[in-house]
Scaffold this motif. Structure first.
Motif, PDB file in Angstrom:
ATOM      1  N   UNK A  46       0.817  -1.223   0.000  1.00  0.00           N
ATOM      2  CA  UNK A  46       0.000   0.000   0.000  1.00  0.00           C
ATOM      3  C   UNK A  46       0.854   1.278   0.000  1.00  0.00           C
ATOM      4  N   UNK A  47       0.396   2.261  -0.768  1.00  0.00           N
ATOM      5  CA  UNK A  47       1.119   3.536  -0.873  1.00  0.00           C
ATOM      6  C   UNK A  47       1.248   4.220   0.490  1.00  0.00           C
ATOM      7  N   UNK A  48       0.176   4.173   1.280  1.00  0.00           N
ATOM      8  CA  UNK A  48       0.210   4.858   2.585  1.00  0.00           C
ATOM      9  C   UNK A  48       1.379   4.354   3.422  1.00  0.00           C
ATOM     10  N   UNK A  49       1.584   3.039   3.405  1.00  0.00           N
ATOM     11  CA  UNK A  49       2.661   2.461   4.215  1.00  0.00           C
ATOM     12  C   UNK A  49       4.016   2.982   3.718  1.00  0.00           C
ATOM     13  N   UNK A  50       4.199   2.971   2.403  1.00  0.00           N
ATOM     14  CA  UNK A  50       5.486   3.425   1.854  1.00  0.00           C
ATOM     15  C   UNK A  50       5.721   4.886   2.236  1.00  0.00           C
ATOM     16  N   UNK A  51       4.684   5.717   2.062  1.00  0.00           N
ATOM     17  CA  UNK A  51       4.854   7.157   2.302  1.00  0.00           C
ATOM     18  C   UNK A  51       5.160   7.447   3.768  1.00  0.00           C
ATOM     19  N   UNK A  52       4.372   6.879   4.689  1.00  0.00           N
ATOM     20  CA  UNK A  52       4.599   7.254   6.090  1.00  0.00           C
ATOM     21  C   UNK A  52       5.868   6.620   6.655  1.00  0.00           C
ATOM     22  N   UNK A  53       6.226   5.429   6.164  1.00  0.00           N
ATOM     23  CA  UNK A  53       7.423   4.811   6.741  1.00  0.00           C
ATOM     24  C   UNK A  53       8.705   5.431   6.190  1.00  0.00           C
ATOM     25  N   UNK A  54       8.760   5.633   4.885  1.00  0.00           N
ATOM     26  CA  UNK A  54      10.007   6.146   4.292  1.00  0.00           C
ATOM     27  C   UNK A  54      10.285   7.584   4.744  1.00  0.00           C
ATOM     28  N   UNK A  55       9.218   8.364   4.971  1.00  0.00           N
ATOM     29  CA  UNK A  55       9.439   9.753   5.383  1.00  0.00           C
ATOM     30  C   UNK A  55       9.404   9.951   6.897  1.00  0.00           C
ATOM     31  N   UNK A  56       8.392   9.355   7.564  1.00  0.00           N
ATOM     32  CA  UNK A  56       8.173   9.723   8.964  1.00  0.00           C
ATOM     33  C   UNK A  56       9.163   9.083   9.928  1.00  0.00           C
ATOM     34  N   UNK A  57       9.376   7.765   9.805  1.00  0.00           N
ATOM     35  CA  UNK A  57      10.252   7.075  10.784  1.00  0.00           C
ATOM     36  C   UNK A  57      11.643   7.719  10.825  1.00  0.00           C
ATOM     37  N   UNK A  58      12.291   7.956   9.672  1.00  0.00           N
ATOM     38  CA  UNK A  58      13.630   8.557   9.753  1.00  0.00           C
ATOM     39  C   UNK A  58      13.628   9.913  10.447  1.00  0.00           C
ATOM     40  N   UNK A  59      12.579  10.722  10.203  1.00  0.00           N
ATOM     41  CA  UNK A  59      12.561  12.064  10.800  1.00  0.00           C
ATOM     42  C   UNK A  59      12.373  11.984  12.320  1.00  0.00           C
ATOM     43  N   UNK A  60      11.491  11.088  12.750  1.00  0.00           N
ATOM     44  CA  UNK A  60      11.256  10.973  14.194  1.00  0.00           C
ATOM     45  C   UNK A  60      12.513  10.435  14.893  1.00  0.00           C
TER      46      UNK A  60
END
Lengths: 501, 200
Positions: free
Chosen positions: A205-219
């Motif tokens: 799913x696109x949502x998973x790719x978008x939130x994981x690739x961007x959000x986890x590294x930033x947090x």
């Protein structure tokens, strides 16, 4: 009755207390859903369907369209404040929005973004008004070969988004494409790369790719540094007005991005997830000094947001006039129209012209209302950026896990979220650009589908179609334009040569 | 990244970034090779794009890996990243992310050690969700995280927990958000059951 008289009559239809109240209810739900990552307009519109039975059609349309129009406005809060795209269309905003928040300029970014969103929405609504009468020939001119070329144009944006690391960007883009190929093959029966995993049959799913690739590294980065989102721990005062003024000062950028948004919105099957990237890449290409893009350039948040809101207006053209939904959300809206007793198609241009024009006014009013609410809230929400990171991170991680789960409600969502989060983290620290992953991922399925249909129907003849050649030339101009422009600029004039001698 | 900022990245860190890229690129090279080998077994229609993507991916990953190996060799000889201008990647300083702070030593391979502690927290959250369901797990996790990592007061923790209940409650009851169930508890607060339990 001429077009403008019809437009004014439609305004009168919308401006009644009951209809405005329903529209504002839609706007309120849309704003709340935009703020919560992982919950898009499709969830909201689906929830409204049971309430549409027996409702006055204009009120019902106001409720649905009000919700649809503003999701792209409030989704900038998570994108800018915590680096998490609130929806598929908010991905490109993260690239420059989050660095601005980290530099203590969250208010400025929000002010510019909301002004750009408003202008994008208004330009999009105006374009929709025009397209009501001119849209049919445009849609008919675009067949699968042209849609394939638009996918190619989107893929070429990888080169623009690679931030000076072209090969790394290409590898990242191809990695995204490979992820996009997992699951059911659109051109043939069978599954690919699923290794007997039932979860992967429907693809990643696109949502998973978008939130994981961007959000986890930033947090994780915020936690490692032990600082707040704003590194200095301070907010720049007066940023909101400054951002708004900056947006108003970039008229051409916003106009161009809005036109891109409208045109891509009109094309069924592209829109949503890719429009912001294309607008971002074009803005970067057109900028005289693009060195700050990706590091906190205010133009990098204005372009995708103007395009995003205009896209929502453009998407109404195929939905209303041809019954072709360009996205999941517009597909649900079609169901809503049917519940309200409205037959989409040519009827919307004569029998239900008042409803169509009321839809345009709803888009205008909803955008204005949403931006006013968001601007009023910005000052307080921007303060989140000075809260210490370790206070925020626990809450954010909980929200991200909940958002990941919304995709298919399976544990596979969570595992994939963790694995791709780790991949995104290593990419960030190894200096490999992440936006190309999303572009490649979003466009791989569409590219394959259009390639298959195009080659089956047209053989190689499609390459000679005027639309294909035009989009091909546009792609070449976008890729090599700056190189040619620089080459021309660098050539010294005769006078300079004489002076140098 | 401008050149004036570069002295903060020392030679050791530069080598570390390149080494991490090499590891990552090697992994991608293996992934693309796997993609190619698998695609050979698909029907022509299903395998066409996977073949093209995995071949191109493997090729570019190889170019990137070779470029980074060359960069590594140059760095070992004492050159700095700014002096090395790879034809494919530009200066190393261009690809080091602007928002990564070198002084925190989280660049390159060091990021693995730095990130491990926080990945462990995410693993704890996942395990708690699997056992106790989303709502209860979130409350336990946020309380533990705030107490241990942020040294927050119990009052602040209580406020955060109320925030969690409000957000997840809003999500699950008003907008129909599904929350993962755990082995022992449901994902969301069962209001009916709660009401029955307290005799309402």
């Amino acid at each position: 009755m001429d077009i403008f008289e019809a437009g004014l009559n439609a305004l009168g239809v919308v401006l009644t207390f009951e209809r405005l109240a329903y529209m504002m209810l839609g706007v309120a739900i849309g704003l709340l859903l935009g703020v919560l990552p992982g919950l898009g307009g499709i969830v909201g519109v689906s929830l409204l369907l049971p309430f549409l039975y027996g409702m006055d059609p204009v009120s019902g349309v106001g409720l649905m369209v009000g919700l649809l129009a503003v999701g792209a406005t409030s989704d900038v809060f998570p994108a800018i404040m915590v680096g998490v795209p609130g929806s598929a269309g908010g991905q490109a905003t993260v690239v420059d929005g989050y660095p601005l928040a980290r530099a203590g300029q969250a208010e400025r970014a929000l002010g510019a973004t909301f002004t750009a969103s408003l202008l994008g929405g208004l330009i999009g609504a105006f374009s929709l008004f025009i397209l009501i009468f001119l849209g049919r020939p445009l849609i008919n001119a675009l067949q699968t070969p042209e849609l394939l070329m638009l996918c190619v144009l989107g893929l070429c944006m990888v080169a623009v988004l690679s931030q000076g690391a072209l090969v790394a960007g290409l590898v990242a883009g191809l990695f995204g494409m490979l992820l996009g190929l997992v699951g059911t093959a659109p051109a043939a029966a069978g599954y690919r790369y699923i290794e007997d995993t039932v979860y992967l049959r429907q693809g990643i799913p696109l949502t998973i790719v978008a939130i994981s690739v961007f959000a986890i590294p930033e947090i994780l980065q915020m936690l490692i540094e032990g600082k707040s989102i704003s590194r200095s721990g301070r907010l720049e005062g007066g940023g909101l007005l400054k951002g708004m003024r900056e947006a108003l000062g970039h008229k051409m950028l916003i106009l161009r991005s809005s036109i891109i948004g409208t045109v891509i919105g009109v094309l069924p099957g592209l829109g949503g997830a890719v429009v912001d990237w294309i607008a971002y890449a074009v803005a970067k290409r057109a900028a005289k000094d693009s060195s700050q893009f990706g590091k906190g350039d205010i133009r990098g948040v204005m372009a995708p947001e103007a395009a995003n809101n205009a896209d929502k207006c453009g998407a109404m053209v195929p939905t209303l006039f041809f019954g072709i939904p360009g996205s999941g959300t517009t597909a649900v809206i079609l169901v809503g129209f049917s519940i309200l007793g409205l037959q989409v198609g040519p009827d919307m241009l004569d029998k239900h012209l008042d409803i169509t024009l009321a839809t345009v006014w709803t888009l205008v009013i909803a955008n204005v209302a949403a931006v006013i609410v968001c601007l009023l809230a910005s000052k307080w929400i921007a303060r989140v950026s000075v809260i210490p990171g370790r206070w925020l991170a626990g809450f954010l991680l909980v929200l991200l896990v909940a958002a990941a789960w919304q995709t298919t409600n399976q544990w596979g969502d969570i595992w994939l979220f963790l694995v791709l989060g780790a991949v995104g983290y290593f990419m960030k620290h190894a200096g490999i650009p992440r936006p190309p992953v999303i572009i490649g991922f979003v466009l791989s399925a569409a590219t394959e589908r259009y390639l298959h249909v195009t080659t089956s129907l047209y053989g190689y003849d499609w390459l000679m179609r005027p639309g294909v050649i035009s989009i091909g030339l546009l792609t070449i101009a976008l890729l090599f334009g700056p190189v040619i422009r620089n080459a021309i600029k660098r050539k010294p004039t005769t006078k300079e040569r004489v002076e140098n001698v | 990244m401008s050149e004036t900022q570069l002295p903060t990245i020392d030679a050791k860190t530069e080598r570390s970034v390149v080494r991490l890229r090499q590891i990552f690129t090697t992994a991608l090279l293996l992934l693309f090779t796997y993609g190619f080998l698998e695609a050979r077994g698909y029907s022509p229609d299903a395998g066409r794009l996977p073949m093209v993507v995995s071949t191109a991916g493997a090729l570019f990953a190889l170019i990137m890996l070779l470029g980074d190996l060359r960069l590594s060799a140059e760095l070992r000889r004492g050159a700095t990243a700014t002096q090395i201008h790879s034809p494919t990647e530009g200066a190393l300083s261009d690809v080091v992310p602007e928002d990564v702070q070198p002084e925190k030593e989280a660049l390159g391979l060091a990021c693995i050690a730095a990130g491990m502690r926080w990945f462990a927290w995410i693993a704890v959250l996942t395990a708690l969700v699997a056992l106790f369901g989303m709502l209860l797990a979130s409350l336990v996790f946020v309380a533990a995280f705030l107490k241990i990592e942020a040294k927050a007061s119990w009052r602040a923790i209580a406020i955060s927990m109320i925030g969690i209940v409000v957000v997840l409650g809003f999500g699950s009851y008003l907008v129909g958000m599904n929350l993962p169930d755990g082995l022992f508890f449901d994902g969301r607060l069962d209001i009916d059951m709660l009401a029955r339990t307290i005799g309402l």
